[in-house]
Write a protein that holds these residues in place. Structure first.
Motif, PDB file in Angstrom:
ATOM      1  N   ASP A 167       8.898   4.837 -10.897  1.00  0.00           N
ATOM      2  CA  ASP A 167       9.762   4.821 -12.076  1.00  0.00           C
ATOM      3  C   ASP A 167      10.217   6.368 -12.149  1.00  0.00           C
ATOM      4  OD1 ASP A 167      11.157   4.633 -14.738  1.00  0.00           O
ATOM      5  OD2 ASP A 167       9.130   4.530 -15.617  1.00  0.00           O
ATOM      6  N   GLY A 168      11.445   6.449 -11.966  1.00  0.00           N
ATOM      7  CA  GLY A 168      11.747   7.719 -11.756  1.00  0.00           C
ATOM      8  C   GLY A 168      11.165   8.869 -10.850  1.00  0.00           C
ATOM      9  N   ASP A 169      10.383   9.868 -11.488  1.00  0.00           N
ATOM     10  CA  ASP A 169       9.616  10.557 -10.690  1.00  0.00           C
ATOM     11  C   ASP A 169       8.106  10.372 -10.993  1.00  0.00           C
ATOM     12  OD1 ASP A 169       9.166  11.607 -13.191  1.00  0.00           O
ATOM     13  OD2 ASP A 169       9.798  13.849 -12.848  1.00  0.00           O
ATOM     14  N   LYS A 170       7.722   9.274 -11.337  1.00  0.00           N
ATOM     15  CA  LYS A 170       6.464   8.867 -11.681  1.00  0.00           C
ATOM     16  C   LYS A 170       6.219   7.431 -11.235  1.00  0.00           C
ATOM     17  CE  LYS A 170       6.232  11.472 -15.894  1.00  0.00           C
ATOM     18  NZ  LYS A 170       5.412  12.374 -15.394  1.00  0.00           N
ATOM     19  N   ARG A 171       5.075   7.019 -11.123  1.00  0.00           N
ATOM     20  CA  ARG A 171       4.645   5.498 -10.498  1.00  0.00           C
ATOM     21  C   ARG A 171       3.948   4.820 -11.745  1.00  0.00           C
ATOM     22  NH1 ARG A 171      -1.059   6.398  -7.868  1.00  0.00           N
ATOM     23  NH2 ARG A 171      -1.258   8.533  -8.056  1.00  0.00           N
TER      24      ARG A 171
ATOM     25  N   ALA B  72      -2.792   7.874  -2.655  1.00  0.00           N
ATOM     26  CA  ALA B  72      -2.128   7.037  -1.323  1.00  0.00           C
ATOM     27  C   ALA B  72      -0.883   6.356  -1.729  1.00  0.00           C
ATOM     28  CB  ALA B  72      -3.330   6.041  -0.832  1.00  0.00           C
ATOM     29  N   SER B  73      -1.091   5.594  -3.110  1.00  0.00           N
ATOM     30  CA  SER B  73       0.248   4.943  -3.345  1.00  0.00           C
ATOM     31  C   SER B  73       1.318   5.618  -3.722  1.00  0.00           C
ATOM     32  CB  SER B  73      -0.158   3.934  -4.535  1.00  0.00           C
ATOM     33  OG  SER B  73      -0.434   4.909  -5.610  1.00  0.00           O
ATOM     34  N   ALA B  74       0.976   7.036  -4.211  1.00  0.00           N
ATOM     35  CA  ALA B  74       2.398   7.881  -4.310  1.00  0.00           C
ATOM     36  C   ALA B  74       2.870   8.047  -3.125  1.00  0.00           C
ATOM     37  CB  ALA B  74       2.056   9.159  -5.060  1.00  0.00           C
TER      38      ALA B  74
ATOM     39  N   THR C 269       7.095  10.970   6.757  1.00  0.00           N
ATOM     40  CA  THR C 269       7.307  10.381   8.179  1.00  0.00           C
ATOM     41  C   THR C 269       5.835   9.855   8.772  1.00  0.00           C
ATOM     42  OG1 THR C 269       9.186  11.972   8.767  1.00  0.00           O
ATOM     43  CG2 THR C 269       8.129  11.058  10.691  1.00  0.00           C
ATOM     44  N   ARG C 270       4.894  10.604   8.607  1.00  0.00           N
ATOM     45  CA  ARG C 270       3.648  10.118   9.180  1.00  0.00           C
ATOM     46  C   ARG C 270       3.215   8.794   8.609  1.00  0.00           C
ATOM     47  NH1 ARG C 270       1.747  15.424   8.407  1.00  0.00           N
ATOM     48  NH2 ARG C 270       0.385  14.748   6.620  1.00  0.00           N
ATOM     49  N   VAL C 271       3.546   8.740   7.451  1.00  0.00           N
ATOM     50  CA  VAL C 271       3.007   7.623   6.510  1.00  0.00           C
ATOM     51  C   VAL C 271       3.808   6.428   7.027  1.00  0.00           C
ATOM     52  CG1 VAL C 271       3.071   6.414   4.350  1.00  0.00           C
ATOM     53  CG2 VAL C 271       2.356   8.850   4.506  1.00  0.00           C
ATOM     54  N   ARG C 272       5.250   6.329   6.993  1.00  0.00           N
ATOM     55  CA  ARG C 272       5.892   5.392   7.414  1.00  0.00           C
ATOM     56  C   ARG C 272       5.328   4.854   9.158  1.00  0.00           C
ATOM     57  NH1 ARG C 272      10.329   8.243   5.118  1.00  0.00           N
ATOM     58  NH2 ARG C 272      10.614   9.414   6.935  1.00  0.00           N
ATOM     59  N   GLU C 273       5.163   5.872   9.896  1.00  0.00           N
ATOM     60  CA  GLU C 273       4.798   5.706  11.333  1.00  0.00           C
ATOM     61  C   GLU C 273       3.389   4.964  11.215  1.00  0.00           C
ATOM     62  OE1 GLU C 273       4.563   9.364  13.306  1.00  0.00           O
ATOM     63  OE2 GLU C 273       7.084   9.330  13.606  1.00  0.00           O
ATOM     64  N   ALA C 274       2.425   5.351  10.272  1.00  0.00           N
ATOM     65  CA  ALA C 274       1.282   4.714  10.216  1.00  0.00           C
ATOM     66  C   ALA C 274       1.256   3.452   9.710  1.00  0.00           C
ATOM     67  CB  ALA C 274       0.383   5.655   9.597  1.00  0.00           C
ATOM     68  N   GLY C 275       2.363   3.167   8.657  1.00  0.00           N
ATOM     69  CA  GLY C 275       2.169   1.910   7.645  1.00  0.00           C
ATOM     70  C   GLY C 275       1.419   1.876   6.707  1.00  0.00           C
ATOM     71  N   ALA C 276       0.716   2.908   6.473  1.00  0.00           N
ATOM     72  CA  ALA C 276      -0.234   3.079   5.309  1.00  0.00           C
ATOM     73  C   ALA C 276      -0.483   4.648   5.011  1.00  0.00           C
ATOM     74  CB  ALA C 276      -1.649   2.316   5.894  1.00  0.00           C
ATOM     75  N   ALA C 277      -0.942   4.792   3.900  1.00  0.00           N
ATOM     76  CA  ALA C 277      -1.488   6.234   3.403  1.00  0.00           C
ATOM     77  C   ALA C 277      -2.982   6.138   2.901  1.00  0.00           C
ATOM     78  CB  ALA C 277      -0.613   6.636   2.520  1.00  0.00           C
TER      79      ALA C 277
ATOM     80  N   LEU D  93       9.178  -2.814  -2.373  1.00  0.00           N
ATOM     81  CA  LEU D  93       9.050  -3.511  -3.709  1.00  0.00           C
ATOM     82  C   LEU D  93       8.151  -2.652  -4.436  1.00  0.00           C
ATOM     83  CD1 LEU D  93       8.915  -7.205  -2.682  1.00  0.00           C
ATOM     84  CD2 LEU D  93      11.041  -5.948  -3.746  1.00  0.00           C
ATOM     85  N   GLY D  94       7.237  -2.141  -3.693  1.00  0.00           N
ATOM     86  CA  GLY D  94       6.335  -1.441  -4.283  1.00  0.00           C
ATOM     87  C   GLY D  94       5.053  -1.086  -3.337  1.00  0.00           C
ATOM     88  N   ALA D  95       4.013  -0.298  -3.658  1.00  0.00           N
ATOM     89  CA  ALA D  95       2.875   0.027  -3.119  1.00  0.00           C
ATOM     90  C   ALA D  95       1.664  -0.791  -3.476  1.00  0.00           C
ATOM     91  CB  ALA D  95       2.664   1.637  -3.181  1.00  0.00           C
ATOM     92  N   LEU D  96       0.903  -1.344  -2.402  1.00  0.00           N
ATOM     93  CA  LEU D  96      -0.393  -2.283  -2.767  1.00  0.00           C
ATOM     94  C   LEU D  96      -1.251  -1.375  -2.109  1.00  0.00           C
ATOM     95  CD1 LEU D  96      -0.928  -5.283  -3.602  1.00  0.00           C
ATOM     96  CD2 LEU D  96      -0.958  -5.758  -0.968  1.00  0.00           C
ATOM     97  N   SER D  97      -2.545  -1.129  -3.213  1.00  0.00           N
ATOM     98  CA  SER D  97      -3.504  -0.239  -3.190  1.00  0.00           C
ATOM     99  C   SER D  97      -4.825  -0.844  -3.321  1.00  0.00           C
ATOM    100  CB  SER D  97      -3.208   1.105  -3.968  1.00  0.00           C
ATOM    101  OG  SER D  97      -4.167   1.894  -3.890  1.00  0.00           O
TER     102      SER D  97
END
Length: 227
Positions: free
Chosen positions: A109-113, A141-143, A158-166, A191-195
Motif C-alpha cells: 500500500d504505497g510505501d507501506k505494507r 522478510a515480507s517487505a 535481485t538476490r531475493v528474486r534469484e532465491a525466490g524467498a527472503a 499478488l502479495g507476500a506469504l510469510s
C-alpha cells in the motif's frame, strides 16, 4: 500527479484519517492538530464532513475522535475484492499448523505494507499481529519480497528474486525471525507476500529453511487464483 487532478480539501480530510494508525484507538483534537499540522478550526470543518459520512465518530464519554463504521465497510470491501481470500486462509492455517508459527499474507500500500490475512501461532509465546496492521517496507522478510517484486532494482531485491524467498532475523523486531515468498497469479503478476514468522530464539535456520519450502508449496497451490 498534475495539480488539476488533486483536490486540496480531500487530501486534508485523508490526512486526518491517516492519523488513526492503530497505535491509539481515539485521538483528541489537539493530537489531530499535532499530527496533521492543521489548525484546529480546519480539522473541525473536515471532521464535520467525515462524521456526516461515517468515517469518523466522537465518543460521548471523553470527546475523543475515533474511526467510524464507513472505514470498516471500505476495508471489508477491499479485502473481499481478493478472490484469493477463500484460498489463502486455509493455506495460512496449514502453514501455521505445519510450522507452529504465525502465517501471514501482506500486500503493498504505497510505501507501506498491510497485513491482509493472518493466522497467529497457537503457542503462548508467539509473534502476534492483527489483520489490517500497517507496517513499513524498511525491514522484514515480507517487505523485502514486496520490494523485490514491485520494482526493486537494488542488490538485495535481485538476490531475493534469484532465491525466490527472503529471510529476516531481528530486522523489524529484535526477537522475531521471518521467511517470506511471493504469491503470483497464473500470468506471473505479483499478488502479495506469504510469510511465516516466529520468535528468533526457537525459529532457527533449519526451521526457517523448512518453512521456506512449505511456503513455496503454498504459493504454488495459490498460483492461478486470479484477483
Amino acid at each position: 500527479m498534475a495539480a488539476e487532478n488533486r483536490v486540496e480539501a480531500v487530501e486534508r480530510a485523508l490526512a486526518v484519517l491517516d492519523c488513526f494508525d492503530g497505535e491509539k484507538q481515539a485521538l483528541t483534537l489537539a493530537e489531530l492538530a499535532e499530527r496533521t499540522g492543521f489548525y484546529k478550526s480546519t480539522i473541525l470543518r473536515l471532521i464535520g464532513s467525515l462524521e456526516r459520512f461515517g468515517y469518523v465518530g466522537r465518543r460521548a464519554s471523553d470527546g475523543r475522535y475515533t474511526l467510524g463504521p464507513a472505514v470498516w465497510r471500505l476495508g471489508s470491501a477491499y479485502r473481499r475484492r481478493f478472490a484469493l481470500a477463500g484460498a489463502i486462509r486455509p493455506e495460512l492455517a496449514t502453514l501455521r499448523d505445519h510450522t507452529g508459527e504465525t502465517a501471514s499474507f501482506y500486500v503493498r500500500d504505497g510505501d507501506k505494507r498491510v497485513c491482509l490475512y493472518r493466522e497467529n501461532s497457537l503457542r503462548a509465546a508467539r509473534h502476534h499481529l492483527s489483520e489490517g496492521e500497517v507496517l513499513p517496507l524498511s525491514g522484514g522478510a515480507s517487505a523485502w519480497v514486496i520490494l523485490a517484486w514491485t520494482g526493486g532494482d537494488d542488490e538485495r531485491s535481485t538476490r531475493v528474486r534469484e532465491a525466490g524467498a527472503a529471510i529476516s532475523v531481528g530486522e523489524r523486531d529484535p526477537d522475531v525471525a521471518a521467511v517470506a515468498v511471493p504469491v503470483l497469479d497464473r500470468e506471473g503478476g505479483f499478488l502479495g507476500a506469504l510469510s511465516v514468522s516466529g520468535l528468533a530464539s526457537r525459529f532457527g535456520p533449519e526451521l526457517r529453511e523448512a518453512a521456506a519450502e512449505a511456503l513455496r508449496e503454498s504459493a504454488a497451490r495459490l498460483r492461478g487464483v486470479v484477483v
